[in-house]
Motif scaffolding. Sequence first.
Motif, short mmCIF file in Angstrom:
data_model
loop_
_atom_site.label_atom_id
_atom_site.label_comp_id
_atom_site.label_asym_id
_atom_site.label_seq_id
_atom_site.Cartn_x
_atom_site.Cartn_y
_atom_site.Cartn_z
N THR A 198 30.74 9.43 12.45
CA THR A 198 32.15 10.35 12.68
C THR A 198 32.44 10.74 11.29
N GLN A 199 33.48 11.62 11.33
CA GLN A 199 34.01 12.15 10.05
C GLN A 199 35.78 12.07 10.05
N ALA A 200 36.10 11.68 8.93
CA ALA A 200 37.40 11.53 8.66
C ALA A 200 37.95 12.53 7.42
N GLY A 201 38.31 13.95 7.95
CA GLY A 201 38.32 14.78 6.85
C GLY A 201 37.32 15.74 6.71
N HIS A 202 37.26 16.87 7.36
CA HIS A 202 36.02 17.77 7.42
C HIS A 202 36.42 18.53 6.19
N HIS A 259 29.99 4.67 11.96
CA HIS A 259 30.09 4.69 10.69
C HIS A 259 30.85 6.13 10.50
N VAL A 260 32.10 5.74 9.66
CA VAL A 260 32.95 7.13 9.24
C VAL A 260 32.79 7.52 7.98
N ASP A 261 32.48 8.90 7.74
CA ASP A 261 32.22 9.69 6.47
C ASP A 261 33.91 9.89 6.21
N GLY A 262 34.59 9.21 5.52
CA GLY A 262 35.79 9.65 5.32
C GLY A 262 36.03 9.74 3.59
N ALA A 263 35.42 10.70 2.95
CA ALA A 263 35.08 10.81 1.49
C ALA A 263 36.79 11.12 0.95
N PHE A 264 37.45 11.89 1.58
CA PHE A 264 38.77 12.03 1.30
C PHE A 264 39.78 11.84 2.52
N GLY A 265 39.49 12.24 3.44
CA GLY A 265 40.28 12.04 4.54
C GLY A 265 40.96 10.69 5.08
#
Length: 481
Positions: A238-242, A266-272
Motif C-alpha cells: 500500500t501507499q501513504a502519500g501518492h 507493506h506501506v510505502d510512506g516515503a513522505f506521507g
Amino acid sequence: MTRDDAPDEDTEALLLAAARRAIAYRRALPAHQRAPASYGDCVAAFDEALPEQGMAAPEVLAALVARAEPGLHASTGPRFFGWVIGNSHPVGVAADWLTAAWGQNTANHVAAPAAAAAETVAARWLLELLRLPAESSVGFVTGATMASFVALAAARGEVLARAGWDVEAQGLFGAPPVRVLIGEEAHASVFSALHYLGFGKASLIRVPADAQGVMQPAAFEERLARDVPKGAPLIVVTQAGHIHSGVTDAHERLVPLARARGGWVHVDGAFGLWARACPTRAHLACGVEGADSWATDGHKWLQTPFDCGYAIVRNAAAHRRAMTIAASYLPPVSEHERDPSHYVPELSRRARGFATWALLRHFGRAGIAAMVERHCAQARLLAGLLAATPGITVLNEVALNQVAVRFGGEADIAAGDTLTRATLAAVQEDGTCFAAGANWRGRWIMRLSVIGASTTDDDIRLSAQAIIQAWRRVASAAEGG
Ligand SMILES: *Cc1c(COP(=O)(O)O)cnc(C)c1O
C-alpha cells in the motif's frame, strides 16, 4: 609531491575552506532556481584525461567548486518544489560533515560504538514520532527504494516461512508462489524493489486506483477473492502519500482484509508517513500502524542530507533473517547491542544515524509537527492561488503537501498537455521557483511539492505569482499564434 597525511595546518585550512565554500553557497543561494549549466555543460567542465600527476588539495577544492556550482539546482532553498526534496537542513549538514570526518564504518557496534548507538536511539525516536509499533526494528538505508527492498525481503521470507519454505536457505526457485497485491499507482521504486526480489512486474496483481490515486478497496477485495487462493503466501503493498496527489490508501479497510488472509502489509510512506508526526494531519495516514512494514525517507520531510531512508519492520526477527551477514569476525546478533548491518543490505556503511539524531534533536516532536502543518497549509495556499486563475486547474484534493496542476482546461487533452509543458518550461526559465512535470493518468501535469524547511508563505505567494505569469505568457502566445 602532495601527501595524503597532510600536516595539521593544511588539513585545517582545507576543511575550513570547504566549510567556507559551503557557507558561501548556502548564504547566497542562486536566485535562479534551475542550475544554469546543463548536464552536458557539466560533463564538458569535468571532462579531462585521467590525471597522471596529483594536484594540491586547495586547488582540487577550487577546481571542484568551479566545475560543480554552475550545475547545482537551488534544491536547498525555499522555492524549489521539484520532485520531493527536503532542504538538506544545516543541522543535518553539520552532523554529516562530522560523520564524514569521523569516518566510522557503521557496520556494527564494535566497529562504530557511537554511530551504532545514535542509530539505536534515533530508531526508537522515529517509531515514537511516526506512531508505529515500538517492537519494530529499523534499518537505516539510502532512501525509500532500499527501505522497500529491505522490508519486502523480510515479507518474502516470513510469508514463505509460514508456508514451510525457507527462502534464506532454499532460495526462490521451486518456492510456493507468493501473491503480491499492489495499487496500480504505487511508486515506480516499489515495483523495482519487488523485481529485485524475484517478483517480476508481470507477476503482480494490480489493483485499480481512483482519480486521486487511492487503491479502490472494493476492487482490492474482489482481486483478493478472485486471484489469491486461500492459504497462499500473500504480500500486500500500500501507499501513504501518492507522489502526485499526496493521498494515502484506505488502510482501515485494506489491512483487516489482508490480515484475514494471513497477508503481510507493506506501506510505502516515503513522505506521507510523516503526516503521523503532526496531530492535525495524522488522520491522513490513519490505520497505517496496522501494517507489518513501512518504508520512509529522511531526506524528504526530515530534511536530512542525501541520502537517508528507514526500513521499519514490525517483526524484527524476520527483518534480521532477511538481512543478517554472519561471519566469524563480525559480532553475532545480540539482545543487548543493535548492530546496524543486521537490518540493511550493506556491511560497510555511512553513519546515517548521526544526521537523523541531530535533526530529530533539533526539531523535536513539536518542531516537526509544526513544519508538516505549515507545509500542508502552504500547499493549500499555493493551490488556492493557482486555482483562482482562469485556465489553471488543480487536479488533486490538497490535504497534504503535493499540488498537481493542469493548464489550459480539460476540453482538449492534447492541447492541455502542450500548454502544461510549455508553462512548465516557462516557469523553469523564469527561475523564481522550480517545478517538475509528470504524466498522471494520461495527462501532463506540473507537480509542486512543498517540503523544504525554509519555505515561507511569502515564498509561496511569490512562486504562485511567477507560475501565473508564466501561464499568462504561454496562453497569450498560444492565442496569438
Ligand atoms: C521519493 C519516493 C520514493 C523513493 O524514495 P527514494 O528515497 O528516492 O529511494 C518512493 N515512494 C514515494 C511515494 C516517494 O515519494
